[in-house]
Design a protein around this motif. Structure first.
Motif, PDB file in Angstrom:
ATOM      1  N   GLY A 292      75.623 -86.040 -15.503  1.00 53.05           N
ATOM      2  CA  GLY A 292      74.252 -86.468 -15.187  1.00 53.05           C
ATOM      3  C   GLY A 292      73.195 -85.442 -15.542  1.00 53.05           C
ATOM      4  N   ASP A 293      73.533 -84.163 -15.470  1.00 48.44           N
ATOM      5  CA  ASP A 293      72.513 -83.131 -15.720  1.00 48.44           C
ATOM      6  C   ASP A 293      72.656 -82.501 -17.105  1.00 48.44           C
ATOM      7  OD1 ASP A 293      74.933 -82.039 -15.240  1.00 48.44           O
ATOM      8  OD2 ASP A 293      74.239 -80.471 -13.844  1.00 48.44           O
ATOM      9  N   ARG A 294      73.384 -83.186 -18.002  1.00 45.82           N
ATOM     10  CA  ARG A 294      73.587 -82.565 -19.321  1.00 45.82           C
ATOM     11  C   ARG A 294      72.547 -83.033 -20.337  1.00 45.82           C
ATOM     12  NH1 ARG A 294      79.636 -81.558 -20.943  1.00 45.82           N
ATOM     13  NH2 ARG A 294      78.428 -80.636 -22.601  1.00 45.82           N
ATOM     14  N   PRO A 295      71.880 -82.086 -21.002  1.00 45.44           N
ATOM     15  CA  PRO A 295      70.891 -82.484 -22.024  1.00 45.44           C
ATOM     16  C   PRO A 295      71.522 -83.362 -23.098  1.00 45.44           C
ATOM     17  CG  PRO A 295      70.838 -80.096 -21.651  1.00 45.44           C
ATOM     18  CD  PRO A 295      72.001 -80.621 -20.866  1.00 45.44           C
ATOM     19  N   LEU A 297      73.400 -85.783 -22.779  1.00 40.87           N
ATOM     20  CA  LEU A 297      73.320 -87.199 -22.399  1.00 40.87           C
ATOM     21  C   LEU A 297      71.981 -87.787 -22.868  1.00 40.87           C
ATOM     22  CD1 LEU A 297      74.624 -89.544 -20.893  1.00 40.87           C
ATOM     23  CD2 LEU A 297      73.428 -88.785 -18.837  1.00 40.87           C
ATOM     24  N   ILE A 298      70.918 -86.998 -22.653  1.00 39.50           N
ATOM     25  CA  ILE A 298      69.587 -87.459 -23.077  1.00 39.50           C
ATOM     26  C   ILE A 298      69.564 -87.622 -24.601  1.00 39.50           C
ATOM     27  CG2 ILE A 298      67.130 -86.879 -23.161  1.00 39.50           C
ATOM     28  CD1 ILE A 298      67.550 -85.347 -20.557  1.00 39.50           C
ATOM     29  N   LEU A 299      70.154 -86.629 -25.282  1.00 37.48           N
ATOM     30  CA  LEU A 299      70.184 -86.690 -26.746  1.00 37.48           C
ATOM     31  C   LEU A 299      70.922 -87.947 -27.216  1.00 37.48           C
ATOM     32  CD1 LEU A 299      69.464 -85.192 -29.363  1.00 37.48           C
ATOM     33  CD2 LEU A 299      71.702 -84.107 -29.274  1.00 37.48           C
ATOM     34  N   ALA A 300      72.058 -88.231 -26.564  1.00 36.78           N
ATOM     35  CA  ALA A 300      72.845 -89.397 -26.962  1.00 36.78           C
ATOM     36  C   ALA A 300      72.017 -90.669 -26.801  1.00 36.78           C
ATOM     37  CB  ALA A 300      74.117 -89.471 -26.113  1.00 36.78           C
ATOM     38  N   VAL A 301      71.315 -90.783 -25.672  1.00 35.68           N
ATOM     39  CA  VAL A 301      70.520 -91.990 -25.415  1.00 35.68           C
ATOM     40  C   VAL A 301      69.381 -92.101 -26.436  1.00 35.68           C
ATOM     41  CG1 VAL A 301      68.991 -93.099 -23.744  1.00 35.68           C
ATOM     42  CG2 VAL A 301      71.096 -91.998 -22.975  1.00 35.68           C
ATOM     43  N   VAL A 302      68.702 -90.949 -26.681  1.00 33.82           N
ATOM     44  CA  VAL A 302      67.589 -90.962 -27.643  1.00 33.82           C
ATOM     45  C   VAL A 302      68.097 -91.386 -29.020  1.00 33.82           C
ATOM     46  CG1 VAL A 302      65.961 -89.496 -28.890  1.00 33.82           C
ATOM     47  CG2 VAL A 302      66.152 -89.284 -26.421  1.00 33.82           C
ATOM     48  N   LEU A 303      69.234 -90.820 -29.432  1.00 38.10           N
ATOM     49  CA  LEU A 303      69.766 -91.150 -30.762  1.00 38.10           C
ATOM     50  C   LEU A 303      70.110 -92.637 -30.857  1.00 38.10           C
ATOM     51  CD1 LEU A 303      72.022 -88.066 -31.555  1.00 38.10           C
ATOM     52  CD2 LEU A 303      70.036 -88.834 -32.851  1.00 38.10           C
TER      53      LEU A 303
END
Ligand code: UDP
Ligand code: MG
Length: 346
Positions: A292-295, A297-303
């Protein structure tokens, strides 16, 4: 010198040449007794006198407020080959040139500035070069007479950038053009007829023509310091040139195959997002760690999201390009020539 109607036909028969000159406030307020426009028209007609060409000279008044328009209207009485197109207001040099192209009847078109910085005496050489089999001959102000810091330097950088980004190469030497900003250019009518001009795209005419498959070359031409009046542009032009460069780059790259470009980027983005997603699922489910707190994860969603968006851009681009081509009846190719046997088949 006042010209005779010798090189001029009034019928709509195709002329050899149309000379197109945009004019905006070219009178000199400091020297009210001078006649810059009369001088310009005189020089152009002098340069064509004796060439045997049938021609028209189209001057577009781009909403002048200094009486340039009135002077042009007067001069029409003295020069039968002069056509004056008066625009309702100031639209800018590109629009003025587009208006000139619209009215041109000649097989070839020559454009030049209305401020006497270009030398009309160069026109015959440009036409001779065009006759060697080119579609566009661009003037190269080899010894340019403008301010070094505010003009020559930005223009050197701009020419290099335009050459690199648009990939325009001369047909004969394979090298980049030296001088996009020189207004003195000669075109075959078909090349100009193919192009739609917006913004300040007149500078990119060689690039636009090149995209359409035109054979391009350049020729060194004379250049003089402005004898009358003042330039209509300042340093602000540089940003506009850069922005226009993006547009031309876009036109070149995506005109017929937007899905290939945006789709490819979309695939790269979605695939990278999916890899990251699989990796993070592995970390969560197998290694039992919190994600949950891993950047990442955000990168994966953005990509993933941007990948989907790029795909949609590609699809929209495909629709737009179809509308663009079909609404104008524009085929996706340009024919240079059709060669047929003279012997008819029975
Ligand atoms: N021009 C025009 N409309 C404008 C600005 C300029 O028709 O809004 C014409 C101007 O009269 C000249 C040519 O475009 O014939 C080039 O302008 P200028 O000489 O000011 O540009 P520079 O040579 O300094 O780049
Ligand atoms: Mg000028």
């Amino acid at each position: 010198m006042q010209s005779t109607a010798q090189n001029f036909t009034t019928e709509n028969a195709m002329l050899d040449l149309s000379v197109v000159v945009p004019i905006y406030n070219e009178n000199d307020p400091q020297n009210p007794n001078t006649d810059p426009i009369g001088e310009l028209i005189g020089k152009i007609t002098d340069s064509l006198e004796g060439t045997g060409l049938t021609y028209e000279l189209i001057c577009i008044d781009d909403g002048s407020k200094d009486g340039s328009d009135l002077r042009l209207k007067e001069l029409v009485q003295n020069y039968p080959q002069l056509i004056t197109v008066l625009l309702r207001r100031n639209y800018g040099q590109t629009a003025a040139m587009a208006a000139g192209f619209e009215h041109a009847q000649g097989r070839t078109i020559v454009t030049l500035d209305g401020d006497l910085q270009n030398d009309p005496a160069d026109i015959p050489q440009l036409l001779a070069k065009l006759d060697e089999g080119y579609d566009l001959v661009s003037g190269w102000r080899k010894k340019r007479k403008d301010a070094a810091l505010t003009r020559l330097l930005p223009s050197k950088i701009a020419n290099w950038l335009i050459g690199k980004i648009t990939g325009v190469k001369m047909h004969d030497t394979g090298q980049m053009l030296h001088d996009y900003g020189c207004s003195l250019k000669a075109y075959r009518k078909e090349v100009v007829a193919d192009m739609k001009l917006y913004g300040e795209l007149h500078r990119f005419l060689p690039a636009l023509a090149y995209i359409e498959g035109a054979r391009i070359t350049e020729l060194p031409v004379n250049h003089y310091a402005r004898p009358y009046g003042s330039s209509k542009y300042g340093l602000g032009r540089t940003t506009r040139v850069v922005l226009d460069l993006f547009t031309v780059f876009f036109l070149k790259k995506f005109l017929t195959r937007p899905m290939h470009v945006f789709g490819l980027l979309g695939i790269i983005s979605i695939t990278s997002g999916m890899f990251l997603g699989v990796y993070l699922t592995f970390v969560k489910l197998i290694l039992n760690q919190s994600i949950g707190d891993r950047p990442l994860l955000i990168l994966a969603v953005v990509l993933l999201l941007s990948g989907v968006q790029l795909f949609c851009f590609g699809l929209l681009g495909e629709l737009l390009m179809r509308t663009y081509h079909e609404s104008q009846g524009r085929p996706i190719y340009r024919v240079r020539e059709v060669v047929r046997s003279r012997v008819k088949n029975c």
